[in-house]
Design a protein around this motif. Structure first.
Motif, PDB file in Angstrom:
ATOM      1  N   LEU A  24      47.793  79.665  38.688  1.00 16.07           N
ATOM      2  CA  LEU A  24      46.337  79.849  38.620  1.00 16.07           C
ATOM      3  C   LEU A  24      45.776  80.386  39.930  1.00 16.07           C
ATOM      4  CD1 LEU A  24      45.300  76.641  36.643  1.00 16.07           C
ATOM      5  CD2 LEU A  24      45.106  79.002  35.885  1.00 16.07           C
ATOM      6  N   VAL A  25      46.294  79.871  41.042  1.00 13.38           N
ATOM      7  CA  VAL A  25      45.842  80.352  42.351  1.00 13.38           C
ATOM      8  C   VAL A  25      46.239  81.810  42.543  1.00 13.38           C
ATOM      9  CG1 VAL A  25      46.194  80.073  44.845  1.00 13.38           C
ATOM     10  CG2 VAL A  25      45.779  78.073  43.423  1.00 13.38           C
ATOM     11  N   LYS A  27      46.756  84.049  40.219  1.00 13.60           N
ATOM     12  CA  LYS A  27      45.953  84.883  39.323  1.00 13.60           C
ATOM     13  C   LYS A  27      44.544  85.079  39.878  1.00 13.60           C
ATOM     14  CE  LYS A  27      44.533  85.502  34.556  1.00 13.60           C
ATOM     15  NZ  LYS A  27      45.105  86.831  34.360  1.00 13.60           N
ATOM     16  N   ALA A  28      43.992  84.024  40.460  1.00 10.02           N
ATOM     17  CA  ALA A  28      42.627  84.113  40.971  1.00 10.02           C
ATOM     18  C   ALA A  28      42.538  84.914  42.264  1.00 10.02           C
ATOM     19  CB  ALA A  28      42.076  82.709  41.205  1.00 10.02           C
ATOM     20  N   THR A  29      43.590  84.935  43.068  1.00  2.94           N
ATOM     21  CA  THR A  29      43.480  85.569  44.381  1.00  2.94           C
ATOM     22  C   THR A  29      44.269  86.870  44.506  1.00  2.94           C
ATOM     23  OG1 THR A  29      45.317  84.219  45.203  1.00  2.94           O
ATOM     24  CG2 THR A  29      43.097  83.363  45.554  1.00  2.94           C
ATOM     25  N   SER A  31      46.957  88.399  42.195  1.00  2.00           N
ATOM     26  CA  SER A  31      47.389  89.228  41.071  1.00  2.00           C
ATOM     27  C   SER A  31      46.614  88.887  39.801  1.00  2.00           C
ATOM     28  CB  SER A  31      48.882  89.016  40.843  1.00  2.00           C
ATOM     29  OG  SER A  31      49.308  89.746  39.733  1.00  2.00           O
ATOM     30  N   PRO A  32      45.481  89.521  39.581  1.00  3.07           N
ATOM     31  CA  PRO A  32      44.714  89.237  38.351  1.00  3.07           C
ATOM     32  C   PRO A  32      45.455  89.632  37.071  1.00  3.07           C
ATOM     33  CG  PRO A  32      43.382  90.469  39.933  1.00  3.07           C
ATOM     34  CD  PRO A  32      44.780  90.419  40.461  1.00  3.07           C
ATOM     35  N   ILE A  36      49.080  84.402  32.672  1.00  7.37           N
ATOM     36  CA  ILE A  36      48.956  82.955  32.892  1.00  7.37           C
ATOM     37  C   ILE A  36      49.596  82.176  31.750  1.00  7.37           C
ATOM     38  CG2 ILE A  36      46.695  82.578  31.832  1.00  7.37           C
ATOM     39  CD1 ILE A  36      47.909  81.119  35.149  1.00  7.37           C
TER      40      ILE A  36
END
Length: 87
Positions: A24-25, A27-29, A31-32, A36
């Motif tokens: 989640l971290v 994905k958020a910072t 590598s969008p 997930i």
């Protein structure tokens, strides 16, 4: 060295949570485009591997160890007057 199920199961749960939170971290910072769903499935797989260990511990707590059912809980008492076992 003897492996115990309880610490291994706990470690698997911690690893699974770490994988999920780390994904989640990321994905958020960073590598969008990170999938997930695949990361959460991987984390769940790590935890599910140790499900039989958890189930075994729960069943052991409910039903007790198998050898305990065969043993008498207390030795027969001896008579105070004669010292003989009644029966």
């Amino acid at each position: 060295m003897e492996l115990k199920g309880k610490p291994l199961s706990l470690a698997a749960k911690i690893l699974g949570a770490t994988i999920a939170v780390g994904a989640l971290v990321l994905k958020a910072t960073v590598s969008p485009a990170l999938d997930i769903d695949a990361a959460i499935k991987t984390a769940a797989f790590v935890v599910v591997i140790f499900a039989p260990v958890d189930l075994s511990m729960v069943m052991g707590n409910i039903f007790g160890p198998l050898g305990a059912a065969r043993k008498q809980p207390y030795p027969p008492e001896r008579s105070r007057e004669t010292g003989a076992i009644p029966g």
